[in-house]
Write an enzyme that holds these catalytic residues in place. Structure first.
Site: not given
Length: 326
Positions: A117, A141, A145
């Site tokens: 991402s 998050y 990643k």
């Protein structure tokens, strides 16, 4: 070649499966169906229900289907939720990935494609983000990643796997109405949900250091995301020495305010005026891709524009929410 696509019944995963099977690739899907929808898959695509935290199930599916490569898409992906529940995100996204890699190594899988991402970059101070731009994620998050990329690359080197990590920018749109995003977590469906209930869109923060004060993002059609996966899978097939980390975006920014205006126009709700709410935790001001490396390495570039994303997503929304039509 047989590819295992984890999360293949989800929004992005089902588009990837459709793109790969249409190109003649053999695909098997593993999905826990927590957010995936089996009807998104063609009848001839095998669906194995299972959790990425179930290491034995992963290896069983890989061996039973003679899997040669893995496309790992299954993950938690809500920035705000990750701020509230970081332990959940590290378990699902990092430990889940570790177990998928462990099973792949045990099963002799030689190719691994990881869905990363643009959240790995955090707050950037460049006009276009290249793959060499320093990574400083602003949310758990994004951290998961980035840690996932490190893990994929280390496992690839240790176990002789060819690897590609694709850094998605902001995904929107639908290749067909039945494949549309049913979650209400990203900008486009969030606005659809509000206007369907007769409410104005909400913009989180209008005091960012951007021309109109709202966040700028690189929005990329999910069909383009899918075609990037196919191009990466073919590169992995052709070159067992592949080690790539690539941006997947259009190289053009659009602000949240601009996107809201396009959505209101496409849906015929021009009379609604967006409301401004406080900033959300973990949202950087501007993140726009340079996609030159993907063009150089994969021969890939995005084909669709923002309006096409919104129009296709709206058709999908209306399929499941007929009350939204006017």
């Amino acid at each position: 070649m047989t590819w295992l696509v984890t999360g293949g019944a989800g929004y992005i995963g089902s588009h990837v499966v459709r793109e790969m099977t249409a190109a003649g690739e053999r695909v098997v899907v593993l999905d826990d169906l927590s957010s995936g929808i089996p009807d998104r898959l063609a009848a001839d695509v095998p669906l194995a229900q299972g959790d990425v935290l179930d290491r034995d199930r992963l290896e069983q599916v890989m061996r039973e289907h003679g899997v040669d490569g893995v496309v790992h898409i299954a993950a938690r992906k809500q920035v705000g939720e990750s701020v509230d529940q970081p332990l959940l995100y590290y378990r699902e996204n990092v430990e889940g990935l570790r177990l998928v890699l462990e099973a792949a190594a045990a099963a002799g899988v030689g190719r691994f494609l990881f869905s990363s991402s643009a959240a790995v970059y955090g707050m950037t101070d460049v006009d276009l983000v290249t793959e060499d731009t320093p990574c400083a994620p602003m949310s758990p998050y994004g951290e998961t990643k980035l840690a996932g990329e490190w893990l994929v690359q280390a496992a690839g080197r240790a176990h002789g796997m060819a690897t590609v990590c694709l850094r998605y920018f902001n995904v929107a749109g639908a290749a067909a109405p039945e494949l549309a995003d049913v979650g209400v977590f990203n900008l486009v469906p969030m606005v659809f949900d509000r206007i369907t209930r007769g409410e104005a869109p909400v913009i989180f923060g209008d005091d960012y250091p951007t021309p109109d004060g709202t966040c700028e993002r690189d929005y990329v059609h999910v069909e383009d995301i899918a075609s990037a996966h196919l191009a990466a899978a073919r590169r992995l097939t052709a070159d067992p020495e592949t080690r790539l980390v690539l941006n997947v975006g259009r190289g053009e920014g659009a602000s949240v305010a601009e996107m809201a205006a396009i959505i209101l126009e496409v849906t015929g709700r021009d009379g609604l005026k967006p409301e401004v709410a406080p900033r959300r935790a973990g949202d950087p001001a501007r993140v726009v891709a340079s996609a030159e490396l993907a063009l150089k390495e994969l021969g890939w570039s995005a084909r669709y524009g923002v309006r096409e994303m919104v129009e296709s997503a709206w058709r999908g929304w209306c399929l499941r929410h007929p009350e939204a039509r006017r």
